[in-house]
Design a protein around this motif. Structure first.
Motif, PDB file in Angstrom:
ATOM      1  N   ASN A  65       0.837  -1.204  -0.001  1.00 56.57           N
ATOM      2  CA  ASN A  65      -0.156   0.092   0.048  1.00 56.57           C
ATOM      3  C   ASN A  65       0.845   1.303  -0.083  1.00 56.57           C
ATOM      4  OD1 ASN A  65      -2.487  -1.643   0.705  1.00 56.57           O
ATOM      5  ND2 ASN A  65      -3.364   0.395   0.348  1.00 56.57           N
ATOM      6  N   LEU A  66       0.288   2.298  -0.592  1.00 58.93           N
ATOM      7  CA  LEU A  66       0.855   3.731  -0.723  1.00 58.93           C
ATOM      8  C   LEU A  66       1.401   4.073   0.638  1.00 58.93           C
ATOM      9  CD1 LEU A  66      -0.817   5.186  -3.566  1.00 58.93           C
ATOM     10  CD2 LEU A  66       1.296   4.674  -3.710  1.00 58.93           C
ATOM     11  N   ASP A  67       0.513   4.129   1.762  1.00 55.81           N
ATOM     12  CA  ASP A  67       0.339   4.805   2.764  1.00 55.81           C
ATOM     13  C   ASP A  67      -0.423   4.462   3.847  1.00 55.81           C
ATOM     14  OD1 ASP A  67      -1.971   5.681   1.469  1.00 55.81           O
ATOM     15  OD2 ASP A  67      -1.213   7.796   1.032  1.00 55.81           O
ATOM     16  N   GLU A  68      -0.087   4.951   5.112  1.00 55.14           N
ATOM     17  CA  GLU A  68      -0.884   4.850   6.502  1.00 55.14           C
ATOM     18  C   GLU A  68      -0.804   5.971   7.210  1.00 55.14           C
ATOM     19  OE1 GLU A  68      -3.274   3.783   7.960  1.00 55.14           O
ATOM     20  OE2 GLU A  68      -2.859   1.690   8.294  1.00 55.14           O
ATOM     21  N   TYR A  69      -1.737   6.264   8.096  1.00 53.95           N
ATOM     22  CA  TYR A  69      -1.601   7.203   8.861  1.00 53.95           C
ATOM     23  C   TYR A  69      -0.764   7.002  10.141  1.00 53.95           C
ATOM     24  CZ  TYR A  69      -5.947   9.329   6.900  1.00 53.95           C
ATOM     25  OH  TYR A  69      -7.065   9.933   5.970  1.00 53.95           O
ATOM     26  N   LEU A  70      -0.129   7.836  10.572  1.00 57.57           N
ATOM     27  CA  LEU A  70       0.753   7.424  11.820  1.00 57.57           C
ATOM     28  C   LEU A  70      -0.261   7.786  12.883  1.00 57.57           C
ATOM     29  CD1 LEU A  70       3.790   7.083  12.183  1.00 57.57           C
ATOM     30  CD2 LEU A  70       4.184   9.452  12.356  1.00 57.57           C
ATOM     31  N   GLY A  71      -0.081   6.839  13.812  1.00 56.32           N
ATOM     32  CA  GLY A  71      -0.692   6.999  15.111  1.00 56.32           C
ATOM     33  C   GLY A  71      -1.953   5.912  14.969  1.00 56.32           C
ATOM     34  N   LEU A  72      -2.508   5.444  14.016  1.00 56.71           N
ATOM     35  CA  LEU A  72      -3.742   4.622  13.957  1.00 56.71           C
ATOM     36  C   LEU A  72      -3.377   3.122  14.029  1.00 56.71           C
ATOM     37  CD1 LEU A  72      -6.161   6.258  11.485  1.00 56.71           C
ATOM     38  CD2 LEU A  72      -5.712   6.722  13.926  1.00 56.71           C
ATOM     39  N   PRO A  73      -3.969   2.446  14.843  1.00 57.89           N
ATOM     40  CA  PRO A  73      -3.790   0.903  14.825  1.00 57.89           C
ATOM     41  C   PRO A  73      -4.486   0.317  13.687  1.00 57.89           C
ATOM     42  CG  PRO A  73      -5.356   1.459  16.589  1.00 57.89           C
ATOM     43  CD  PRO A  73      -4.946   2.842  15.848  1.00 57.89           C
ATOM     44  N   PRO A  74      -4.140  -0.813  13.364  1.00 59.88           N
ATOM     45  CA  PRO A  74      -4.566  -1.742  12.175  1.00 59.88           C
ATOM     46  C   PRO A  74      -6.181  -1.946  12.224  1.00 59.88           C
ATOM     47  CG  PRO A  74      -2.831  -3.100  13.157  1.00 59.88           C
ATOM     48  CD  PRO A  74      -2.963  -1.593  13.879  1.00 59.88           C
ATOM     49  N   ASP A  75      -6.535  -2.108  13.461  1.00 59.65           N
ATOM     50  CA  ASP A  75      -8.106  -2.252  13.589  1.00 59.65           C
ATOM     51  C   ASP A  75      -8.729  -0.892  13.781  1.00 59.65           C
ATOM     52  OD1 ASP A  75      -7.048  -1.537  16.100  1.00 59.65           O
ATOM     53  OD2 ASP A  75      -8.067  -3.195  17.197  1.00 59.65           O
ATOM     54  N   HIS A  76      -8.053   0.078  13.623  1.00 57.62           N
ATOM     55  CA  HIS A  76      -9.015   1.392  13.501  1.00 57.62           C
ATOM     56  C   HIS A  76      -9.765   1.450  12.228  1.00 57.62           C
ATOM     57  CE1 HIS A  76     -10.165   5.561  13.458  1.00 57.62           C
ATOM     58  NE2 HIS A  76      -9.639   5.785  14.899  1.00 57.62           N
ATOM     59  N   PRO A  77     -10.881   1.871  12.317  1.00 58.40           N
ATOM     60  CA  PRO A  77     -11.757   1.692  11.067  1.00 58.40           C
ATOM     61  C   PRO A  77     -11.239   2.713   9.953  1.00 58.40           C
ATOM     62  CG  PRO A  77     -13.367   2.003  12.912  1.00 58.40           C
ATOM     63  CD  PRO A  77     -11.887   1.834  13.467  1.00 58.40           C
TER      64      PRO A  77
END
Ligand code: PGA
Length: 251
Positions: A65-77
Motif C-alpha cells: 500500500n502507498l501510505d498509512e496514517y501515523l498513530g492509527l492501529p490496524p484495527d482502527h476503522p
C-alpha cells in the motif's frame, strides 16, 4: 502519458480491473501497489467480483500500500490496513502475509520506512501501481512541495488533505484526522513499472489539468507522472472537463 476519458467512472474502474487481471494472468506473482480512498473502491469491487467468478487468482500476488496514517492501529476503522482488509484483502485468496501496509503504530518510523523500501526491492519492485489523486495534485501523501526523488518517509498532512478526509466520507471532524502519515515517496512511486491513476468527478478536474498541462513541478506532485514511461490515466468526463482540447486528444 496515456489518457483515457470514459463516460462513467464505472467504465474507467472496469477498464482498470481488466488491466490488473491481464497482468496477473501474464504474471501470477505480480507485485501490485494499492491505494486507498474513495477512488479505487469500484476497482476493488470489480476485482472481488472477478475473483468470485473464478477469473483471477491472487494466491501468488504480493501487495504494497502507498501510505498509512501515523498513530492509527490496524484495527482502527479509518486506518488504511483496515480499509484494505475490508474492501479487498478479506474477499480474495491472497495470503495475508503477502499484503504489506506501513505500520502506523511504529516506534521507529525511519526504520519502518527503510524496511518497506527494502521489502519492495526484495519483491522485485512494483509491477503495477494504482493511484488516486488529491484536489491539490497529491499522490499518496506526497503533498505539494514533495521532492521528485522522495522516498518512503514521515509526512505532514496539508490542511487541504485533512479537510478532504474529514468531509464525512472518512473522518467526521478535522480534529480526528491524524496530522502525519507514512507515505511512499514520489521517487518510490516512479519506480513502479506501470502506473494506473484513476480520477472521478469535478473536484479532481483542476488537479488533472495542472498535472498534465505545463511542466512537471513539485508544486503539483502528480505532474511527475509525465516523466513515467507507462503511466495511464483512466478518468471520467467530469474529471477531464478542464483539459484543453490538445490534451484530451491524447485519449
Ligand atoms: P479520494 O482521495 O480517492 O478519496 O478522492 C484521493 C487522494 O486524496 O489521493
Amino acid at each position: 502519458m496515456d489518457i483515457r476519458i470514459f463516460n462513467t467512472f464505472e467504465e474507467a474502474s472496469r477498464f482498470a480491473a481488466d488491466r490488473v487481471c491481464e497482468r496477473i494472468l501474464a504474471k501470477p506473482n505480480l507485485v501490485l501497489g494499492l491505494a486507498t480512498g474513495e477512488t479505487p473502491l469500484q476497482l476493488y469491487r470489480e476485482l472481488v467480483e472477478r475473483f468470485g467468478r473464478g477469473d483471477v487468482d491472487f494466491s501468488k500476488v504480493t501487495t504494497f500500500n502507498l501510505d498509512e496514517y501515523l498513530g492509527l492501529p490496524p484495527d482502527h476503522p479509518q486506518s488504511y490496513r483496515y480499509f484494505m482488509d475490508r474492501n479487498l484483502i478479506s474477499h480474495i485468496n491472497i495470503p495475508r502475509e503477502r499484503t504489506h501496509v506501513l505500520d502506523g503504530m511504529t516506534r521507529d518510523a525511519e526504520k519502518t520506512c527503510r524496511e518497506y523500501e527494502a521489502a519492495i526491492a526484495e519483491a522485485g519492485g512494483i509491477d503495477i501501481q494504482i493511484l488516486g489523486i488529491g484536489g491539490s495534485g497529491h499522490i499518496a501523501f506526497n503533498e505539494p512541495g514533495s521532492t521528485f526523488d522522495s522516498r518512503t518517509r514521515v509526512v505532514d498532512l496539508s490542511e487541504d488533505t485533512i479537510r478532504a478526509n474529514s468531509d464525512g466520507r472518512f473522518f467526521k471532524d478535522p480534529a480526528e484526522v491524524p496530522r502525519q502519515a507514512l507515505s511512499m515517496g514520489l521517487g518510490t512511486i516512479m519506480e513502479a513499472k506501470e502506473i494506473l491513476l484513476l480520477a472521478s468527478g469535478k473536484r479532481k478536474a483542476n488537479a488533472i489539468r495542472t498535472s498534465l498541462e505545463g511542466l512537471p513541478t513539485p508544486d503539483v506532485p502528480a505532474s511527475i507522472l509525465q516523466r513515467h514511461r507507462a503511466a495511464h490515466l483512466f478518468i471520467d468526463g467530469a474529471a477531464a472537463f478542464r483539459l484543453t482540447q490538445t490534451t484530451s486528444d491524447h485519449r
